[in-house]
Design an enzyme around this catalytic site. Structure first.
Site, mmCIF file in Angstrom:
data_model
loop_
_atom_site.group_PDB
_atom_site.id
_atom_site.type_symbol
_atom_site.label_atom_id
_atom_site.label_comp_id
_atom_site.label_asym_id
_atom_site.label_seq_id
_atom_site.Cartn_x
_atom_site.Cartn_y
_atom_site.Cartn_z
ATOM 1 N N SER A 117 4.621 -6.818 -0.121
ATOM 2 C CA SER A 117 4.772 -6.664 1.328
ATOM 3 C C SER A 117 4.216 -7.873 2.055
ATOM 4 O O SER A 117 3.227 -8.481 1.616
ATOM 5 C CB SER A 117 4.028 -5.413 1.802
ATOM 6 O OG SER A 117 3.999 -5.343 3.210
ATOM 7 N N TYR A 141 -3.142 -0.421 3.186
ATOM 8 C CA TYR A 141 -1.828 -0.611 2.560
ATOM 9 C C TYR A 141 -1.643 -2.068 2.126
ATOM 10 O O TYR A 141 -1.283 -2.344 0.977
ATOM 11 C CB TYR A 141 -0.719 -0.215 3.532
ATOM 12 C CG TYR A 141 0.646 -0.687 3.091
ATOM 13 C CD1 TYR A 141 1.283 -0.091 2.009
ATOM 14 C CD2 TYR A 141 1.296 -1.734 3.749
ATOM 15 C CE1 TYR A 141 2.527 -0.539 1.585
ATOM 16 C CE2 TYR A 141 2.539 -2.177 3.329
ATOM 17 C CZ TYR A 141 3.155 -1.575 2.257
ATOM 18 O OH TYR A 141 4.379 -2.024 1.843
ATOM 19 N N LYS A 145 -1.369 -3.623 -1.786
ATOM 20 C CA LYS A 145 -0.272 -4.447 -2.289
ATOM 21 C C LYS A 145 -0.792 -5.770 -2.848
ATOM 22 O O LYS A 145 -0.309 -6.261 -3.873
ATOM 23 C CB LYS A 145 0.742 -4.696 -1.173
ATOM 24 C CG LYS A 145 1.622 -3.500 -0.874
ATOM 25 C CD LYS A 145 2.515 -3.161 -2.059
ATOM 26 C CE LYS A 145 3.529 -2.098 -1.739
ATOM 27 N NZ LYS A 145 4.408 -1.791 -2.889
#
Length: 326
Positions: A117, A141, A145
């Protein structure tokens, strides 16, 4: 050549599955259906219902289908929600990736394309982000990643002298939109396009989360990239890995300029023919002002390019959603 797609019953994963099948790479899907839909998996594609936290199921799928490589799409993908549920994000994205790599090593599977991402960059201090930009995630998040990328890097180093050294690449992108197949649409309760579509279908005004960002029109700016273009890049990456061709550890799948949320709203009104005034709501936690990435490295190696205008992105997504059952 058989490729296992984790999360292959999800919106992005299902498009990757179709792209792999079209390229005759024989996809196999593993998905726990926590957010995916079995109906998104083509009937001819083998489907294993299991979590990526289940090493035994992963290893069984890898061995029984004689898998050559993995496209790892499965994970918890909601930056804002990860601020409230960091442990869940880490369990799915970090532990899930670790378990997958362990199963791959045991089954002698040495190729992996990782769905990463642009959130790994956090709030960049440059106008256009390249792969050399500092990684400073602004949410659990994004952190999860980035740790996933580290796991691939470290396992690659650890297995470099082995019989099956890990070959890997990570594809970094942000907002994936549109549809390449009317049978598959974005079902996320958090992403901008489906949120707007659901509001319009129910007669409500769509919502803009924050209009006080440090951007020209006050709404945050992102790369919006068509899901079919994303899927195509995954296939090229898989082919390079399988062929033993040189490949970079990470690629940005970016537009180079981006769109603001308000620009997307304007396109929504144009394409749907529904006039509306967006409701302005507070910012979501963990959302940076702007993330726009350069896709030059991916254009060089992965045949990456933006093949769709914003109106085409909206139209394909809108038509797929309207063709779905309520």
């Amino acid at each position: 050549m058989t490729w296992l797609v984790t999360g292959g019953a999800g919106y992005i994963g299902a498009h990757v599955v179709r792209a792999l099948a079209a390229a005759q790479l024989e996809p196999v899907v593993i998905d726990d259906l926590s957010t995916g839909r079995e109906s998104f998996v083509p009937a001819a594609v083998p489907f294993v219902r299991a979590s990526i936290l289940d090493r035994e199921a992963l290893e069984s799928a890898l061995r029984s289908h004689r898998v050559e490589g993995v496209v790892h799409v499965a994970g918890f993908k909601y930056a804002g929600v990860s601020v409230q549920r960091p442990l869940h994000a880490y369990a799915q994205n970090v532990e899930g990736t670790r378990v997958l790599l362990e199963a791959m090593e045991s089954a002698d599977v040495s190729n992996i394309v990782f769905s990463s991402s642009a959130a790994v960059y956090g709030t960049p201090d440059v106008a256009v982000v390249t792969e050399e930009a500092p990684t400073r995630p602004a949410s659990p998040y994004g952190e999860s990643k980035l740790i996933g990328e580290w796991l691939l890097r470290d396992q690659g180093i650890a297995t470099a002298g082995s019989r099956h050294p890990l070959r890997h690449t990570s594809l970094r992108y942000f907002n994936v939109v549109g549809s390449g197949d009317p049978a598959v649409w974005d079902t996320s309760p958090h992403n901008l396009f489906p949120l707007v579509f659901e509001a319009l279908l129910s007669g409500r005004a769509p919502r803009i989360n924050g209009d006080d960002y440090d951007t020209p029109d006050g709404t945050n700016v992102r790369d919006y990239v068509h899901v079919a273009d994303i899927a195509a890049a995954h296939v090229v990456a898989a082919r390079r890995l399988a062929a033993g061709d040189p490949i970079e550890p990470a690629y940005n799948l970016g537009s180079g300029d981006g769109l603001s949320v308000r620009q997307v709203m304007d396109a929504m009104a144009r394409v749907t023919g529904i006039a509306f005034a967006p409701e302005i709501a507070p910012r979501r936690p963990g959302d940076p002002d702007r993330i726009v990435a350069s896709g030059q490295r991916a254009a060089r190696d992965l045949e990456w390019r933006m093949r769709h205008t914003v109106d085409e992105m909206v139209r394909s997504g809108w038509e797929a959603r309207r063709s779905a059952s309520p």
